[in-house]
Design an enzyme around this catalytic site. Sequence first.
Site, PDB file in Angstrom:
ATOM      1  N   GLY A  14     -13.733 -12.421 -90.600  1.00  0.00           N
ATOM      2  CA  GLY A  14     -13.759 -12.132 -89.171  1.00  0.00           C
ATOM      3  C   GLY A  14     -14.552 -13.057 -88.280  1.00  0.00           C
ATOM      4  O   GLY A  14     -14.691 -12.783 -87.087  1.00  0.00           O
ATOM      5  N   SER A  20     -19.134 -14.088 -82.417  1.00  0.00           N
ATOM      6  CA  SER A  20     -18.747 -13.079 -83.393  1.00  0.00           C
ATOM      7  C   SER A  20     -19.945 -12.598 -84.210  1.00  0.00           C
ATOM      8  O   SER A  20     -20.796 -13.396 -84.611  1.00  0.00           O
ATOM      9  CB  SER A  20     -17.711 -13.639 -84.376  1.00  0.00           C
ATOM     10  N   TYR A 149     -17.733   1.569 -84.692  1.00  0.00           N
ATOM     11  CA  TYR A 149     -18.267   1.897 -83.377  1.00  0.00           C
ATOM     12  C   TYR A 149     -18.304   3.407 -83.196  1.00  0.00           C
ATOM     13  O   TYR A 149     -17.476   4.129 -83.759  1.00  0.00           O
ATOM     14  CB  TYR A 149     -17.430   1.242 -82.271  1.00  0.00           C
ATOM     15  N   TYR A 159     -11.478   3.308 -75.186  1.00  0.00           N
ATOM     16  CA  TYR A 159     -11.365   2.807 -76.558  1.00  0.00           C
ATOM     17  C   TYR A 159     -10.069   3.254 -77.224  1.00  0.00           C
ATOM     18  O   TYR A 159      -9.752   2.825 -78.319  1.00  0.00           O
ATOM     19  CB  TYR A 159     -12.584   3.264 -77.372  1.00  0.00           C
ATOM     20  N   LYS A 166     -11.196   3.664 -86.115  1.00  0.00           N
ATOM     21  CA  LYS A 166     -12.548   3.522 -86.645  1.00  0.00           C
ATOM     22  C   LYS A 166     -12.965   4.759 -87.433  1.00  0.00           C
ATOM     23  O   LYS A 166     -13.699   4.656 -88.430  1.00  0.00           O
ATOM     24  CB  LYS A 166     -13.548   3.248 -85.520  1.00  0.00           C
TER      25      LYS A 166
END
Length: 273
Positions: A14, A20, A149, A159, A166
């Site tokens: 990622g 990042s 998150y 979101y 998530k």
Amino acid sequence: MYNLLKGKTGIISGALDKNSIAWKVAEKAHAEGAKFVLTNAPIAMRMGEINALAEATGSQIVPADATSVEELTNLFTQSQEILGGKIDFVLHSIGMSVNIRKKIPYTELNYDYFNKGIDVSAMSLHKMLSVAKKLDAINEWGSVVALTYMAAQRTYPFYTDMADIKAMLESIARSFGYHYGLEKKVRINTVSQSPTKTTAGTGIKGFGDFYDFANAIAPLGNADAESCADYCITLFSDLTRMVTMQNLFHDGGYSSTGVSDDVMHRLGVENNS
């Protein structure tokens, strides 16, 4: 530096650019003595600057689509060849929502996009862990960390489907953490990070206002990407070898604060206590 990862090897997914969290984790892991392979989806690699990170950390890159069991198998196989044996840590920093990109309201989600988001952002963790387990690619007492998150626990309207995704990611970490821990002593945790000014984060509608709101609520303020990387390093290290199946909040205290004096003041409410 503390040499927390001296002699350890890993896979970091990622890292897109210098903003990042995964990029910061790679820099910190390198500074703490680790050797690792960098990976990302081919399209993300074309967009990002991962070659510069590889050069700075003396790492090799193995592209992999995290939704493909075949490509993940190649990732773990090649990584062991490059690093000289089983690995000790894995960072899962993978997230994408087409619904958010296209600003589709939660109540009107495109389900093809929703399924794509689940596959990329949550099921990829299950696939990654399943491949690693079948190949016996992670050493005993190894550590896997996935970034998440708090919208998995509380509702944040902007979101949208990523909140549900998530929640699934965190559930996979718990469920797989039990089986992998029982059989191979591999530990799996999620880190629930503050709103962070990454390329992905700032692409969410209203991010700037929410960043300021969270910063005003959290007694320590928002945790930045660099401090999140520090936390991930501790979870890769032997200092946390008995921590597994946890969702760990790294948010300056935001998740435990109901309201702050700062926010009350901004709303024009006096604190007479």
